[in-house]
Structure formats: C-alpha cells, structure tokens
Design an enzyme around this catalytic site. Structure first.
Site, PDB file in Angstrom:
ATOM      1  N   GLU A 173       0.832  -1.244   0.033  1.00 46.93           N
ATOM      2  CA  GLU A 173      -0.186   0.008   0.018  1.00 46.93           C
ATOM      3  C   GLU A 173       0.625   1.259  -0.108  1.00 46.93           C
ATOM      4  O   GLU A 173       1.986   1.476   0.894  1.00 46.93           O
ATOM      5  CB  GLU A 173      -0.859  -0.087   1.275  1.00 46.93           C
ATOM      6  CG  GLU A 173      -1.797   1.256   1.305  1.00 46.93           C
ATOM      7  CD  GLU A 173      -2.515   1.255   2.585  1.00 46.93           C
ATOM      8  OE1 GLU A 173      -3.085   0.012   2.998  1.00 46.93           O
ATOM      9  OE2 GLU A 173      -3.013   2.157   3.105  1.00 46.93           O
ATOM     10  N   GLU A 178      -2.768  11.177   2.934  1.00 54.54           N
ATOM     11  CA  GLU A 178      -3.887  11.171   3.750  1.00 54.54           C
ATOM     12  C   GLU A 178      -3.864  12.425   4.545  1.00 54.54           C
ATOM     13  O   GLU A 178      -2.998  13.018   4.925  1.00 54.54           O
ATOM     14  CB  GLU A 178      -3.587  10.091   4.704  1.00 54.54           C
ATOM     15  CG  GLU A 178      -3.808   8.547   3.990  1.00 54.54           C
ATOM     16  CD  GLU A 178      -3.688   7.413   5.004  1.00 54.54           C
ATOM     17  OE1 GLU A 178      -4.737   6.902   5.435  1.00 54.54           O
ATOM     18  OE2 GLU A 178      -2.504   7.122   5.523  1.00 54.54           O
TER      19      GLU A 178
END
Length: 294
Positions: A173, A178
């Site tokens: 990932e 974010e």
C-alpha cells in the site's frame, strides 16, 4: 507519540518523520492508535530529495474530469466500491454509487461528498482504478482540495494490483496523501507492507509551509516511484523518501498498483464526528495523472 526527527524542506513546511498510526484505508485489520518509532534512516536534512519535473516526463494516462455537471466519473477509469462494513478501520460511512456522493461538477473536477443522512448515518464514495488503470513506477499525482472537519478522512492512495488475491499488507500500500480533519495543517504519506503495516507503516507527516490549512486551496500531491525508492512531494516540494533499507520486511513495491480516491468518516485514527463536525464535506479533484519518468 514516538520519537520524531524534523527537517526543513526547500521552500516547504515542517517534515515529521514517523511510523504513522494509520492502518491505511485498504486494510482489513483493526488499529491500535499507538505511534511507534521511525524505523527508517533518521534524516535531518532533506535538501537532497528531488521530485520529477512533470514537464520533462511523458504523460501516459490522466483523467481531467471533463464532463457535464452531475455525470458519473468515467467508468472506463473508475470503479465504485460500496458498503458500510467499517473497512477494517471501524469507519462509519456507507460507500455508495449515488451521484450525491460522487459526480463531476461541470467545471473540470470530480467531487466526492461525505454526507450525514436523515437517519443519522453517513454516506460517501470510494473510487478505484483496479483492472482499469494499473501502473508501476513513474510519477503519480493528483491536484486536490481536501475536505476538513473532525472525523473526516480523505485520501489518495494505491494498492498492489494482486489485491485481494494477495492479501493486505503483502499486497503493498502506498498512501500518497492522507489528511484528517482534526489536523488541517498536516498531510501524511506512508507505505505499508509485510512487517511494517498498520501502526508500523513507514512514512512522514508534512506541515503546511505557511502555517495554513490544506483544505483552504488545491494542492498537488505526488509520489516519484522507482525500483529503488518512493519520494513524496506536495506542490513539487519533496518531503520524504523511503527505500528498501528503510522497511523492516520485504519491499513489495516492484509491481503494478491501482489508485484509490475516497473520503472516509470516522475510524480509529481520525476519530469520530462530534458536535464540531460540519457535513457535507467535499473532496474536489482537479485531475489525476501518471507520468513515465524513465
């Protein structure tokens, strides 16, 4: 919090290198919100970091989100993932295919909207390019205006193309960006893989260079990805590089990945909506682009 070292990017904000407390939005495991020590090299000057000049790279794919207001994002590029099962992070939203949660605005943008519905529940959208657009290496970037408010969690990220046949975190990932609503001046970039997932993901936080809030304007969030390293940047200011030597397990970033755009509501890392939370909140995406930098 665990140990953090700081560095001053060129013309940029504060970098805080840390193992983040995020599981990552694709994880199938719950998170204990405990920060751990940075497991990579303790870099105190990132002046050597570089990001790709997009004008010198070959654009191999893009979605500029041109279309009429209310149109769905191009199904040749984007899939909708749906459901309200918590997504491994105890999230509250139900991801839908509704145009109320994801649509073009007619001005060249994709808008993902997190809402609170009349029954008190939350809806949003999660779009992926899996089986449509998958790529290894190069520069992957998006120009985004992120939403804010307590408990709101937008992200631009990637998973290995073999997921879920290869389960997380072995699939790999890459969290390009974010942001959590309780920290308007900070964004995060992280990798997760076998032996360094969840609260042990390896990455860094980047603070707004002017002390401002990222939701106030559009910013370009990118990674420059090679077989030897992944470098994160905001508005072409690089703020962290991770190499195979920095992770405690196998380097799984030597395969094609697909991209994901979503806005979560709640979760153990961002926390949950409270009396200060204002909904709806919109994540506005001007474009997503992939460049070949070889």
């Amino acid at each position: 919090m665990g140990h953090r070292s700081t560095a001053t990017p060129r013309s940029g904000g504060t970098v805080r290198r840390t193992v983040t407390t995020t599981v990552g939005l694709g994880a199938a495991f719950a998170l204990t919100a405990t920060a751990l020590t940075w497991t990579g090299s303790d870099v105190t000057d990132n002046s050597e970091l570089t990001s790709t000049d997009a004008s010198q790279a070959a654009l191999v794919w893009s979605d500029e989100f041109d279309g009429a207001a209310g149109d769905a994002p191009d199904p040749a590029n984007w899939n909708h993932e749906t459901g309200d099962h918590g997504w491994g992070n105890q999230e509250l939203q139900n991801y839908t295919t509704s145009r109320d949660n994801s649509a073009l605005d007619g001005e060249g943008n994709l808008v993902i909207t997190a809402r609170q519905e009349a029954d008190g529940g939350y809806t949003s959208a999660r779009l992926t390019t899996q089986n449509n657009v998958e790529h290894a290496y190069g520069r992957i970037e998006a120009r985004i205006k992120v939403p804010t408010s307590q408990g709101v969690w937008p992200a631009f990220w990637m998973l290995g193309s073999d997921f879920p046949d290869t389960p997380w975190p072995d699939s790999g990932e890459i969290d390009i960006m974010e942001h959590i609503g309780s920290e308007p001046g900070t964004v995060h970039g992280t990798v997760h893989g076998p032996g360094y997932s969840g609260g042990g993901g390896v990455g860094a936080s980047y603070d707004h260079p002017d002390g401002g809030a990222f939701p106030d304007d559009f910013h370009v969030y990118a990674v420059d990805w090679t077989p030897e390293s992944i470098t994160w940047s905001v508005d072409d200011v690089p703020f962290n590089t991770v190499t195979p030597a920095d992770v405690s397990g196998d380097w799984v970033f030597d395969q094609e990945f697909f991209m994901i755009l979503n806005v979560a509501v709640g979760g153990e890392w961002p926390g949950y909506p409270d009396e200060t939370t204002q909904l709806p909140q919109e994540m506005v995406v001007d474009y997503v682009r992939v460049y070949d930098t070889e």
